[in-house]
Motif scaffolding. Structure first.
Motif, mmCIF file in Angstrom:
data_model
loop_
_atom_site.group_PDB
_atom_site.id
_atom_site.type_symbol
_atom_site.label_atom_id
_atom_site.label_comp_id
_atom_site.label_asym_id
_atom_site.label_seq_id
_atom_site.Cartn_x
_atom_site.Cartn_y
_atom_site.Cartn_z
ATOM 1 N N ASP A 1 0.835 -1.204 0.000
ATOM 2 C CA ASP A 1 0.000 0.000 0.000
ATOM 3 C C ASP A 1 0.867 1.250 0.000
ATOM 4 O O ASP A 1 1.994 1.248 0.506
ATOM 5 C CB ASP A 1 -0.898 0.025 1.236
ATOM 6 C CG ASP A 1 -1.996 -1.010 1.181
ATOM 7 O OD1 ASP A 1 -2.320 -1.468 0.077
ATOM 8 O OD2 ASP A 1 -2.515 -1.374 2.258
ATOM 9 N N SER B 1 -1.719 14.276 4.403
ATOM 10 C CA SER B 1 -1.673 13.816 5.788
ATOM 11 C C SER B 1 -2.687 14.492 6.689
ATOM 12 O O SER B 1 -3.074 13.936 7.715
ATOM 13 C CB SER B 1 -0.269 14.052 6.377
ATOM 14 O OG SER B 1 0.723 13.416 5.632
ATOM 15 N N VAL C 1 1.033 4.956 1.574
ATOM 16 C CA VAL C 1 0.464 5.691 2.704
ATOM 17 C C VAL C 1 1.234 6.991 2.892
ATOM 18 O O VAL C 1 2.326 7.179 2.359
ATOM 19 C CB VAL C 1 0.521 4.861 4.010
ATOM 20 C CG1 VAL C 1 -0.233 3.553 3.851
ATOM 21 C CG2 VAL C 1 1.972 4.601 4.442
ATOM 22 N N TYR D 1 8.264 0.317 6.181
ATOM 23 C CA TYR D 1 8.004 1.471 5.321
ATOM 24 C C TYR D 1 9.174 1.621 4.349
ATOM 25 O O TYR D 1 10.336 1.503 4.738
ATOM 26 C CB TYR D 1 7.876 2.752 6.145
ATOM 27 C CG TYR D 1 6.724 2.782 7.114
ATOM 28 C CD1 TYR D 1 5.531 3.428 6.793
ATOM 29 C CD2 TYR D 1 6.826 2.177 8.368
ATOM 30 C CE1 TYR D 1 4.472 3.465 7.688
ATOM 31 C CE2 TYR D 1 5.767 2.212 9.274
ATOM 32 C CZ TYR D 1 4.598 2.855 8.928
ATOM 33 O OH TYR D 1 3.553 2.897 9.815
ATOM 34 N N HIS E 1 1.467 8.012 10.324
ATOM 35 C CA HIS E 1 0.782 6.762 10.010
ATOM 36 C C HIS E 1 0.841 5.849 11.227
ATOM 37 O O HIS E 1 1.909 5.615 11.778
ATOM 38 C CB HIS E 1 1.440 6.090 8.807
ATOM 39 C CG HIS E 1 0.732 4.866 8.336
ATOM 40 N ND1 HIS E 1 1.179 3.595 8.614
ATOM 41 C CD2 HIS E 1 -0.410 4.725 7.603
ATOM 42 C CE1 HIS E 1 0.351 2.715 8.055
ATOM 43 N NE2 HIS E 1 -0.624 3.374 7.439
#
Length: 892
Positions: free
Chosen positions: A66, A739, A68, A93, A72
């Motif tokens: 994904d 964000s 993002v 990440y 997070h």
């Protein structure tokens, strides 16, 4: 195959002033044209929840992960996310990015404000850093590892698993809060020239590194500001130049200047002190939080700007003078410091709050008159502290810890390091009031207490470093501040929460008051009230927080305490999640979405009725009727007000009451006002049956010096007919940075717009345009039940500024169904530079958006038109039903 990554250069004002931005970046504000550049790295990360041993490798295929943005928090969770239901373990990440050519020959750092748990950071397959703290910054020098010809790959492993080797140490399932996970705070790429101002946390020197601001002398006539600056020369030769400091007032006018000539050899670092002097300074206080702008420039011998930054400065001096009590700016401070404890988590997103939500937390609390916040039980986001500077909220800053100690040396070593990191990060905030270097309610060794206090004193050697400790803790005799309940409420009984005989040299403060559980297993309490439980429980919570009937600390006993006892903080500001109990803590004066309870207005009533012109929050007179005129509302009408006199009118041409404040009977500035036997539902019923519904209301008028200065009028809610949407943004717009998050609230209302508090309705939201809805039915976020008349959800902005269309509707499409509502909102362009691939992010966002197709929307519109026609017909039918009910029933 190399991924091409674009730069999105969002508007950056060349003349950016500190006052134009609410939030610092890595502890400073960017000064345009200084050679120091800041890029936001929050957008466009690939994410994987779970272990992935090979994900650190540069060529690892993450195309199925994904995409993002950070902050997070690994996952979205239900509003009720207690009981350790959150994920624990590894989360990965990865970000592929390019850097602009103009950063060549510069020193480049990555600054993560917070990665939960233990973390490891790789750049292009090389491990650069391992870090053991979830709340303090992780700073990595990436200068040598960056590629300018090809794309770079950054890989982060964030592991929030239980680990007793670093703070807080205690397993989440046994912890009174939840620390969630992920890269849950901002990340910046910072580039500057080889000769530069350093970063305090990166340099790791006692009381050193970066910029250290202190105040050798403060008075109303003059002030001296000491600025200690650490410079490092990583160039190939000797550097000669000047440090030029300019202090500007709130209007931008220069009020002081200082210059320091310097010479620094290559490979060396040194400290330089520059003192600034201000005549008749505007001083920082909670009610007048004046912030100045300090412009720091480093120029070479040719006058060329080499490095620079902006710092916000609040000129103030806080000290405790024994028997004379607390002094602020050399004047006795006789107001009690009344405030709240705060956990940082929010509904749905856990700890992953964007800066705007931290700012709104501070704004809402200051609107309620809160002057001090204990930031528990860990270092809070820098954005919240920036907001506290702005709103005049004093802060108590703590290291991570709660009822846990590990005798292994590595644990205490890391604890001391965390104390140093906390002080270095937050030492320049004018809002910083006290340090809490010990671990909350923990049986630590006496040696640790002494060393913890010593560490604060070493890191903050100027003036008084106020460090606090519980009276029952080993080594508490070493501390200048003792946490305790006021001795007057303990009836002479000794306990670990009572200091006994007060010592002149010690300042006393209540770290937590208000909670009232039956036992520490069940946690039943009249202080813990969910907003959905309605009027009576919320009123009782407010009485409990205020009333001297409680045998320990409440507002009344705090205001009545001795001079040495300077104040206290309520447990708690907001409902929050916990690891060791299946229910959240419901004792907040606001819920997890920051919707107020009755006690919020009771606290608001304690603020002065004078309008504070220099406070950028609500101030001045207030009055609030805490009665919704429901069939279950109390016959005694409660009013919260800070006015000298309150006049109450119940129904037009009905009863009238007058209250006049007396300071003789109550130590609280504004006690709870109760008008006995004032509201009766049967009288309301009689008005409704006689067709005089508009005469039914409760009006409260607040008077100061005999004049009405504020009013609050409550109407009963009648038949619910529609939804109403509003955005809870407190005037701070939603920024299109991928964000930013804002709360949407749907309210069920009658024909006059009065909220129908008593209902059991679920609301479904549809969001299209430049935002996405956070959560779905899997976590009871959409549809969402309406509690006490309102249904809140969160939306997150895309990276494109523009229109956001929101639709709220109840489940079901009956003739008498509540009418849906549509609302248009707009996001705005952020004032910052970003590094990410906009095409990749946009494509990913389009796949995720859950929305109705065109055909579905057209069909929905047709259905609504048919329902509108049916409602017109049914309105007459409904009146026939009412008449028939009256003919077979009681008419009065």
């Amino acid at each position: 195959m190399c991924t091409i990554v674009f730069f999105l250069l969002v508007i950056f004002a060349s003349g950016l002033q500190a006052g134009e931005s609410h939030f610092s970046t890595a502890g400073f504000y960017e000064l345009a044209g200084s050679g120091r550049e800041v890029y936001n790295m929050n957008v466009g990360w690939r994410f994987h929840k779970g272990s992935c041993p090979d994900a650190w490798q540069r060529d690892f295929d993450d195309s199925l992960w994904d995409i993002v943005s950070i902050p997070h928090g690994i996952e979205l969770l239900p509003e009720e996310a207690s009981g350790n239901i959150n994920y624990q373990g590894e989360a990965w990440y990865r970000k592929t990015f390019s850097v602009p050519e103009n950063l060549k020959n510069k020193i480049v750092y990555l600054h993560f404000e917070g990665i939960m748990g233990k973390s490891r950071i790789w750049l292009n397959g090389k491990l650069l850093r391992e870090h053991y703290n979830g709340y303090l910054p992780v700073i990595v020098d990436v200068t040598e590892g960056l590629n300018f010809e090809t794309a770079n790959t950054l890989a982060i492993c964030a592991d929030n698993s239980d680990d007793p080797s670093f703070l807080p140490g205690k397993p989440q399932q046994a912890l009174d809060f939840t620390y969630f996970g992920g890269i849950y705070r901002d990340c910046f790429l910072i580039a500057h020239n080889p000769v530069h101002i350093t970063d305090a946390n990166y340099e790791d020197e006692i009381a050193g590194g970066g910029v250290f601001i202190h105040y050798p002398f403060v008075s109303e006539d003059k002030a001296e500001i000491g600025v200690k600056i650490h410079l490092r020369n990583e160039s190939s030769g000797l550097f000669k130049g000047e440090l030029m400091l300019t202090l500007r007032d709130i209007s931008g006018k220069e009020i002081s200047r200082g210059v320091k000539k310097l010479s620094l050899r290559k490979g060396r670092a040194n400290y330089y002190d520059v003192n600034l002097y201000v005549e008749c300074p505007e001083l920082w206080t909670p009610d007048s939080p004046i912030l100045h702008q300090l412009e720091i420039k480093l120029v070479d011998g040719n006058g060329i700007l080499i490095d620079g930054m902006l710092q916000k400065v609040g000129i103030r001096k806080i000290e405790y003078r024994g028997r004379d009590g607390l002094y602020l700016n050399n004047k006795p401070y006789r107001d009690k410091l009344i405030g709240v404890n705060r956990h940082q988590d929010f509904a749905i997103i856990g700890n992953a709050l964007p800066n705007s939500l931290h700012w709104r937390d501070a704004k809402k609390l200051r609107d309620a008159g809160i002057r001090v916040v204990r930031c528990i039980h860990y270092p809070h986001d820098p954005a919240f502290l920036d907001a506290c500077d702005e709103f005049g909220i004093l802060t108590i800053l703590a290291v991570a810890g709660w009822q846990f100690w590990n005798d292994e040396p590595v644990f205490s070593e890391r604890a001391y390091s965390d104390i140093r990191g906390l002080v270095r990060r937050d030492r320049n905030h004018p809002s910083t009031f006290m340090w809490e270097p010990v671990l909350n309610e923990t049986h630590f060794p006496k040696e640790y207490a002494h060393n913890a206090k010593k560490t604060v004193d070493e890191e903050y050697p100027y003036e008084q470093a106020l460090s606090a400790c519980d009276p029952g803790s080993p080594g508490s005799d070493y501390f200048p501040v003792i946490y305790t309940h006021p001795t007057s409420v303990s009836a002479g009984k000794k306990s670990v929460y009572n200091a006994g005989t007060l010592k002149e040299e010690i300042m006393y403060f209540t770290r937590e008051f208000g909670d009232n559980v039956d036992d520490w297993n069940s946690h039943n309490s009249n202080s813990r009230v969910h907003r959905s439980w309605g009027e009576s429980p919320m009123l009782q919570q407010a009485v409990h927080y205020a009333s001297p009937a409680y045998p320990y600390t409440c507002l009344e006993t705090l205001y009545a305490s001795q001079l040495a006892h300077v104040g206290g903080t309520l447990w708690h500001a907001f409902d929050h999640q916990r690891g060791y109990h299946p229910q959240p803590f419901y004792g907040g004066i606001m819920d997890a979405f920051r919707q107020p309870k009755m006690s919020y207005y009771m606290f608001m009533a304690q603020r002065p009725f004078d309008k504070l012109d220099k406070l950028p929050a609500e101030s001045g007179p207030m009055v609030y009727v805490a009665n919704e005129m429901t069939p279950f509302s109390s016959e005694d009408v409660t009013v919260y007000s800070n006015c000298e006199e309150v006049r109450l009118t119940v129904f037009e041409n009905g009863k009238k009451y007058v209250y006049q404040r007396s300071t003789d009977k109550c130590k609280m500035p504004s006690p709870i006002i109760t008008f006995k036997d004032a509201f009766h539902f049967m009288e309301l019923k009689a008005l409704a049956r006689s067709g005089k519904r508009k005469e039914a209301y409760i009006l409260a008028e607040g008077l100061v010096n005999g004049k009405i200065v504020v009013t609050n009028k409550k109407y009963p809610s009648w038949r619910p007919v529609s939804l109403r949407l509003r955005v809870d943004d407190d005037g701070l717009p939603l920024h299109a940075d991928g964000s930013d998050v804002v709360t949407l609230i749907a309210e069920i209302v009658d024909e006059e717009g009065t909220v129908k508090r008593l209902n059991n309705t679920s609301v479904r939201f549809t969001v299209t345009g430049e935002a996405t809805l956070l959560g779905d039915c899997d976590i009871a976020c959409n549809p969402v039940p309406a509690h006490w008349g309102s249904a809140p959800v969160l939306i997150r902005a895309t990276t494109n500024a523009g229109k956001i269309n929101i639709r709220a509707e109840v489940l079901g499409e009956g003739v008498h169904a509540i009418v849906p509502c549509e609302f248009e909102y707009k996001s705005v362009k952020p004032v910052m530079r970003f590094i990410y691939n906009p095409v990749e992010v946009r494509n990913s966002a389009e796949k995720k958006v859950e929305t109705h197709g065109t055909d579905d929307l057209e069909l929905s519109s047709m259905k609504e038109e048919i329902l509108r026609l049916k409602r017109r017909i049914s309105k007459y039918e409904l009146r026939e039903v009412e008449l028939q009910q009256e003919s077979f029933g009681e008419k009065k």
